[in-house]
Design an enzyme around this catalytic site. Structure first.
Site, PDB file in Angstrom:
ATOM      1  N   ASP A  14     -35.654 -17.462 -40.506  1.00 32.17           N
ATOM      2  CA  ASP A  14     -34.410 -17.951 -39.952  1.00 32.17           C
ATOM      3  C   ASP A  14     -33.323 -17.418 -40.877  1.00 32.17           C
ATOM      4  O   ASP A  14     -33.525 -17.320 -42.088  1.00 32.17           O
ATOM      5  CB  ASP A  14     -34.416 -19.480 -39.935  1.00 32.17           C
ATOM      6  CG  ASP A  14     -33.044 -20.054 -39.666  1.00 32.17           C
ATOM      7  OD1 ASP A  14     -32.502 -19.747 -38.588  1.00 32.17           O
ATOM      8  OD2 ASP A  14     -32.519 -20.764 -40.533  1.00 32.17           O
ATOM      9  N   VAL A  15     -32.182 -17.092 -40.325  1.00 34.08           N
ATOM     10  CA  VAL A  15     -31.115 -16.474 -41.128  1.00 34.08           C
ATOM     11  C   VAL A  15     -29.972 -17.443 -41.401  1.00 34.08           C
ATOM     12  O   VAL A  15     -29.607 -17.695 -42.558  1.00 34.08           O
ATOM     13  CB  VAL A  15     -30.584 -15.201 -40.428  1.00 34.08           C
ATOM     14  CG1 VAL A  15     -29.421 -14.598 -41.224  1.00 34.08           C
ATOM     15  CG2 VAL A  15     -31.705 -14.180 -40.268  1.00 34.08           C
TER      16      VAL A  15
END
Length: 237
Positions: A14-15
């Site tokens: 996930d960023v």
């Protein structure tokens, strides 16, 4: 725990929220608008209002949806309305900073693993995020690519298919994320090994991220990306 940290070929990430500090980005932008208007903005209140406005059936893709979100939360915060302010919030995403440990940790992890981004953000925003992080990714999947958002299992299956074409499987992946709702719970349901980066460990609540219906105990648990990279280095030594 069935595998060590060294038992994976890929790390998927996930960023926004794990590597990029979107909460600080939103609070800073809203605070700047407030300062110009002579209004004091409570950051945690703003995040709670953002969360309530963001996760609806009428939401657009992120961060474009911040234009709509601003129109909802601005009156509640006493901020000036007008589409130009919503566009300012949206466009601020291009300048959101990574967490202080993100860039270095990703560079260290890239020496051992193939790093894959999995973000609900649109490609234009991810391009800025990746640059901020030093462009560490081997591959990337955005909402524009998958036509859906996590926690939809379909998003993850795009990544499984990609890894499969390289001769791997989901067993070769460690999924790394801060969001229990978007990532940790669904990755467990899909049979992945996961790693929870608890960015808000020193704060109450879930901030700008929706609270999960139930908590999922992760396979690995760290408070930062630096801790994960340190653990990998220690296991390698």
């Amino acid at each position: 725990m069935s595998k060590s940290l060294l038992g994976f070929k890929y790390l998927t990430f996930d960023v926004v929220g794990t590597l990029i500090d979107f909460e600080a980005g939103i609070k800073n932008c809203l605070g700047g608008i407030g300062a110009e208007a002579g209004v004091s903005v409570d950051g945690e209140e703003a995040l709670a209002l953002y969360r309530a406005a963001r996760y609806t059936d009428h939401a657009d893709l992120f961060p474009d949806d911040l234009v709509r979100v601003y129109s909802i939360i601005a009156p509640k915060l006493g901020l000036p309305t007008g589409v130009e302010y919503g566009e300012r919030l949206r466009d601020s995403a291009a300048r959101w900073a990574g967490f202080p440990d993100s860039k270095d940790a990703m560079a260290r992890l890239a020496k051992r693993y193939k790093l894959i981004a999995m973000t609900n953000a649109r490609r234009w925003a991810f391009t800025h995020f990746s640059t901020e992080l030093g462009d560490p990714f081997y591959a990337s999947f955005t909402a524009d690519d998958t036509k859906t958002e996590k926690p939809d299992p379909a998003f993850f299956h795009h990544v499984f298919d990609f890894v499969g074409r390289e001769g791997g499987s989901k067993d070769d992946i460690l999924h790394v994320a801060q969001s229990q709702y978007h990532d940790i719970g669904i990755s467990r349901q899909l049979g992945m090994t996961n790693c929870w980066i608890q960015r808000r460990h020193a704060q109450k609540g879930y901030g700008g991220t929706i609270e999960p219906a139930q908590f999922t105990e992760p396979d690995f648990h760290f408070h930062s990306m630096a801790e994960l990279a340190d653990a990998v280095d220690a296991a390698t030594a």
